[in-house]
Design an enzyme around this catalytic site. Structure first.
Site, PDB file in Angstrom:
ATOM      1  N   CYS A 116       1.169  -1.132  -0.008  1.00 34.34           N
ATOM      2  CA  CYS A 116      -0.032   0.041   0.047  1.00 34.34           C
ATOM      3  C   CYS A 116       0.565   0.807   0.102  1.00 34.34           C
ATOM      4  O   CYS A 116      -0.029   2.520  -0.154  1.00 34.34           O
ATOM      5  CB  CYS A 116      -1.117   0.051   0.892  1.00 34.34           C
ATOM      6  SG  CYS A 116      -1.862  -1.254   1.535  1.00 34.34           S
ATOM      7  N   HIS A 282      -4.315   6.651   1.535  1.00 38.12           N
ATOM      8  CA  HIS A 282      -3.805   5.562   0.671  1.00 38.12           C
ATOM      9  C   HIS A 282      -5.293   5.170   1.664  1.00 38.12           C
ATOM     10  O   HIS A 282      -5.687   5.476   2.977  1.00 38.12           O
ATOM     11  CB  HIS A 282      -2.844   4.475   1.461  1.00 38.12           C
ATOM     12  CG  HIS A 282      -3.334   2.976   1.544  1.00 38.12           C
ATOM     13  ND1 HIS A 282      -3.650   3.255   0.125  1.00 38.12           N
ATOM     14  CD2 HIS A 282      -3.702   2.413   2.205  1.00 38.12           C
ATOM     15  CE1 HIS A 282      -3.986   1.575   0.259  1.00 38.12           C
ATOM     16  NE2 HIS A 282      -4.205   0.982   1.618  1.00 38.12           N
ATOM     17  N   ASN A 312     -10.496  -1.082  -1.778  1.00 38.39           N
ATOM     18  CA  ASN A 312      -8.176  -0.572  -1.294  1.00 38.39           C
ATOM     19  C   ASN A 312      -7.765  -1.398  -2.287  1.00 38.39           C
ATOM     20  O   ASN A 312      -7.473  -2.312  -3.212  1.00 38.39           O
ATOM     21  CB  ASN A 312      -8.296  -1.920  -0.093  1.00 38.39           C
ATOM     22  CG  ASN A 312      -7.209  -1.589   0.119  1.00 38.39           C
ATOM     23  OD1 ASN A 312      -6.241  -0.879  -0.831  1.00 38.39           O
ATOM     24  ND2 ASN A 312      -6.382  -1.876   1.224  1.00 38.39           N
TER      25      ASN A 312
HETATM   26  O1  UT7 Z   1      -4.514  -1.257   2.888  1.00 43.48           O
HETATM   27  C1  UT7 Z   1      -4.119  -2.342   3.781  1.00 43.48           C
HETATM   28  C2  UT7 Z   1      -4.041  -1.643   5.204  1.00 43.48           C
HETATM   29  N1  UT7 Z   1      -5.003  -2.681   5.163  1.00 43.48           N
HETATM   30  C3  UT7 Z   1      -5.919  -2.146   6.534  1.00 43.48           C
HETATM   31  O2  UT7 Z   1      -5.730  -0.957   6.739  1.00 43.48           O
HETATM   32  C4  UT7 Z   1      -6.957  -2.941   6.904  1.00 43.48           C
HETATM   33  C5  UT7 Z   1      -6.524  -2.258   8.295  1.00 43.48           C
HETATM   34  N2  UT7 Z   1      -8.485  -3.214   9.489  1.00 43.48           N
HETATM   35  C6  UT7 Z   1      -9.577  -3.005   8.641  1.00 43.48           C
HETATM   36  O3  UT7 Z   1      -9.809  -2.097   7.788  1.00 43.48           O
HETATM   37  C7  UT7 Z   1     -10.302  -3.715   9.732  1.00 43.48           C
HETATM   38  O4  UT7 Z   1      -9.631  -4.347  10.723  1.00 43.48           O
HETATM   39  C8  UT7 Z   1     -11.554  -4.733   8.966  1.00 43.48           C
HETATM   40  C9  UT7 Z   1     -12.795  -4.435   7.967  1.00 43.48           C
HETATM   41  C10 UT7 Z   1     -10.749  -5.516   8.151  1.00 43.48           C
HETATM   42  C11 UT7 Z   1     -12.591  -5.547   9.477  1.00 43.48           C
HETATM   43  O5  UT7 Z   1     -13.215  -5.287  10.598  1.00 43.48           O
HETATM   44  P1  UT7 Z   1     -12.611  -5.458  12.061  1.00 43.48           P
HETATM   45  O6  UT7 Z   1     -14.006  -4.721  13.031  1.00 43.48           O
HETATM   46  O7  UT7 Z   1     -11.790  -5.223  13.031  1.00 43.48           O
HETATM   47  O8  UT7 Z   1     -13.404  -6.824  12.624  1.00 43.48           O
HETATM   48  P2  UT7 Z   1     -12.869  -7.925  12.453  1.00 43.48           P
HETATM   49  O9  UT7 Z   1     -12.354  -8.644  11.608  1.00 43.48           O
HETATM   50  O10 UT7 Z   1     -12.713  -7.883  13.996  1.00 43.48           O
HETATM   51  O11 UT7 Z   1     -14.299  -8.794  12.815  1.00 43.48           O
HETATM   52  C12 UT7 Z   1     -15.886  -8.656  13.406  1.00 43.48           C
HETATM   53  C13 UT7 Z   1     -16.410  -9.849  12.881  1.00 43.48           C
HETATM   54  C14 UT7 Z   1     -16.007 -10.755  12.544  1.00 43.48           C
HETATM   55  O12 UT7 Z   1     -16.749 -12.373  13.313  1.00 43.48           O
HETATM   56  P3  UT7 Z   1     -17.260 -12.788  15.395  1.00 43.48           P
HETATM   57  O13 UT7 Z   1     -15.725 -13.488  14.796  1.00 43.48           O
HETATM   58  O14 UT7 Z   1     -17.223 -11.402  15.582  1.00 43.48           O
HETATM   59  O15 UT7 Z   1     -18.118 -13.500  15.260  1.00 43.48           O
HETATM   60  C15 UT7 Z   1     -15.827 -11.510  11.302  1.00 43.48           C
HETATM   61  O16 UT7 Z   1     -15.967 -13.203  11.342  1.00 43.48           O
HETATM   62  O17 UT7 Z   1     -17.207  -9.652  11.646  1.00 43.48           O
HETATM   63  C16 UT7 Z   1     -16.962 -11.070  10.973  1.00 43.48           C
HETATM   64  N3  UT7 Z   1     -16.573 -10.947   9.579  1.00 43.48           N
HETATM   65  C17 UT7 Z   1     -17.572 -10.029   8.554  1.00 43.48           C
HETATM   66  N4  UT7 Z   1     -18.842 -10.545   8.795  1.00 43.48           N
HETATM   67  C18 UT7 Z   1     -19.886  -9.394   7.773  1.00 43.48           C
HETATM   68  C19 UT7 Z   1     -15.306 -10.615   9.013  1.00 43.48           C
HETATM   69  N5  UT7 Z   1     -15.621  -9.731   7.100  1.00 43.48           N
HETATM   70  C20 UT7 Z   1     -16.321  -9.947   7.123  1.00 43.48           C
HETATM   71  C21 UT7 Z   1     -17.797  -9.657   5.629  1.00 43.48           C
HETATM   72  N6  UT7 Z   1     -18.948  -9.701   6.208  1.00 43.48           N
HETATM   73  N7  UT7 Z   1     -16.820  -9.545   4.866  1.00 43.48           N
END
Ligand code: UT7
Length: 355
Positions: A116, A282, A312
């Site tokens: 990125c 970014h 992204n």
């Molecule tokens: O460009 C490179 C740099 N990358 C970034 O900057 C990304 C930085 N991170 C993020 O933007 C966030 O961490 C994400 C958007 C990737 C994820 O958000 P989060 O709030 O950290 O969610 P999580 O991974 O902790 O997941 C929360 C819940 C989980 O379910 P449980 O375990 O709480 O039941 C996941 O399984 O959301 C679930 N989940 C989804 N649900 C529906 C994960 N992905 C999805 C999805 N749709 N696509």
């Protein structure tokens, strides 16, 4: 003293729009979750066999070259930032050179693999060649085809909904105008976090689990029966050919490093946050961009956000956003444009440009 100015900008994204609803046919996800967590409404995916990373790059480059008022054969060097080159090797730079029809010029082409932050690194490298007088027209590109490296099952939904395809390009030329051009670039990396956002295969690492690095426990391919190749059946079955991300860890580091490196760049040239006319972060996550703008005290009307439409696009995100903002008349003569990125590596960096 000679500086590098951005003489032309261009971008190209595939026509194929994939909405959040479209993704529900592959995985258990929904529009509300994706929009709430990331701000993304849709992204673009290439049509297999029609476009590659280098062909997207060539389309963006032709626009940037024309706007710079030159012909492709006048380009004297290519710097190409991507994590998704057409081939494992050779790099995408040489394919772009061929696509542009200028292979007979035999100009040099390098690839930059800083995910990125790739475009900021590329801009920094390219500007050094201009400042030293080595080259006069350097083509700098960020382009990605990530749709072919996504795990579209529910297992991969945490990553698959975020990434998109596209390309952005700029042409750098020398300027002697005082105070104009790329004023500074600041680049950083911290390899201790390499496995926090990674696509481990194909690679010479071989996919071994390492407790010290907290790699996922299912990376265990030490069994010799799997052979000595970069990719084997076991790796395919265990999703090692797909990106892995510790999203929350990345998020926390990003919101710290974005403001830190932006301030470092401003300090280096004795400018203040309030001097920024346009902030192009970014496009990692709309929430990250909003959080960073707030923390820095940059009003939202000065911040470019297009992640809603393109997701992204990794190394392509900043040059796409820059070109789109320029086309919309948001970049004017004399403006101070600040571009800042954070991503896999971890790597992060910032570039300040006086237009
Ligand atoms: O460009 C490179 C740099 N990358 C970034 O900057 C990304 C930085 N991170 C993020 O933007 C966030 O961490 C994400 C958007 C990737 C994820 O958000 P989060 O709030 O950290 O969610 P999580 O991974 O902790 O997941 C929360 C819940 C989980 O379910 P449980 O375990 O709480 O039941 C996941 O399984 O959301 C679930 N989940 C989804 N649900 C529906 C994960 N992905 C999805 C999805 N749709 N696509």
């Amino acid at each position: 003293m000679t500086k590098a100015k951005i003489a032309g900008v261009g971008f190209h994204v595939p026509e194929n729009i994939i909405t959040n609803d479209d993704l529900t046919q592959y995985m258990d996800t929904n529009d509300a979750w994706i929009q709430e967590r990331t701000g993304i409404k849709e992204r673009r995916w290439v049509t297999r066999g029609k476009d590659t990373t280098a062909t997207l790059a060539a389309k963006a480059s032709r626009i940037a070259i024309e706007r710079a008022g030159i012909e492709a054969k006048e380009i004297d060097f290519i710097v190409f930032a991507t994590l998704s080159a057409d081939y494992y090797f050779p790099g995408a730079g040489v394919i772009l050179q061929r696509e542009l029809g200028i292979a007979d010029t035999e100009i040099g082409a390098i690839d930059i693999k800083n995910q990125c932050t790739g475009f900021i690194y590329a801009l920094s490298v390219a500007s050094q060649y201009i400042e030293t007088g080595m080259y006069k027209n350097v083509l700098v590109v960020g382009a990605e085809v990530q749709s072919m490296a996504l795990d579209l099952s529910t297992r991969g939904r945490g990553i698959a909904v975020i990434f998109g395809d596209g390309a952005g390009a700029v042409v750098l030329q020398p300027t002697e105008e005082k105070g104009k051009g790329i004023l500074t670039t600041k680049l950083h990396a911290d390899g201790r976090y390499a496995e926090k956002l990674i696509m481990p295969v194909p690679g010479s690492h071989g996919g071994y689990h390492n407790d010290a690095l907290e790699t996922p426990s299912d990376w265990n391919f030490s069994d010799e029966k799997w052979g000595n190749s970069f990719v084997n059946e076991h790796m395919l079955k265990n999703a090692m050919v797909f990106p892995y991300m510790d999203g929350q860890h990345v998020f926390k580091m990003a919101v710290t490093k974005f403001p830190e490196v932006t301030k470092e760049a401003l300090d280096a040239v004795h400018l203040k946050v309030s001097d920024i006319d346009l902030f192009i972060p970014h496009q990692a996550n709309l929430r990250i961009s909003q959080f960073v703008a707030k923390r820095l005290g940059i009003p939202l009307e000065k911040v470019v956000n297009n992640i809603q439409k393109y997701g992204n696009t990794t190394a392509a995100s900043i040059p796409i956003a820059l070109a789109e903002a320029w086309e919309a008349g948001r970049v004017k003569e004399g403006d101070l444009v600040c571009m800042t990125a954070f991503g896999s590596g971890f790597t992060w960096g910032s570039a300040l440009v006086r237009w």
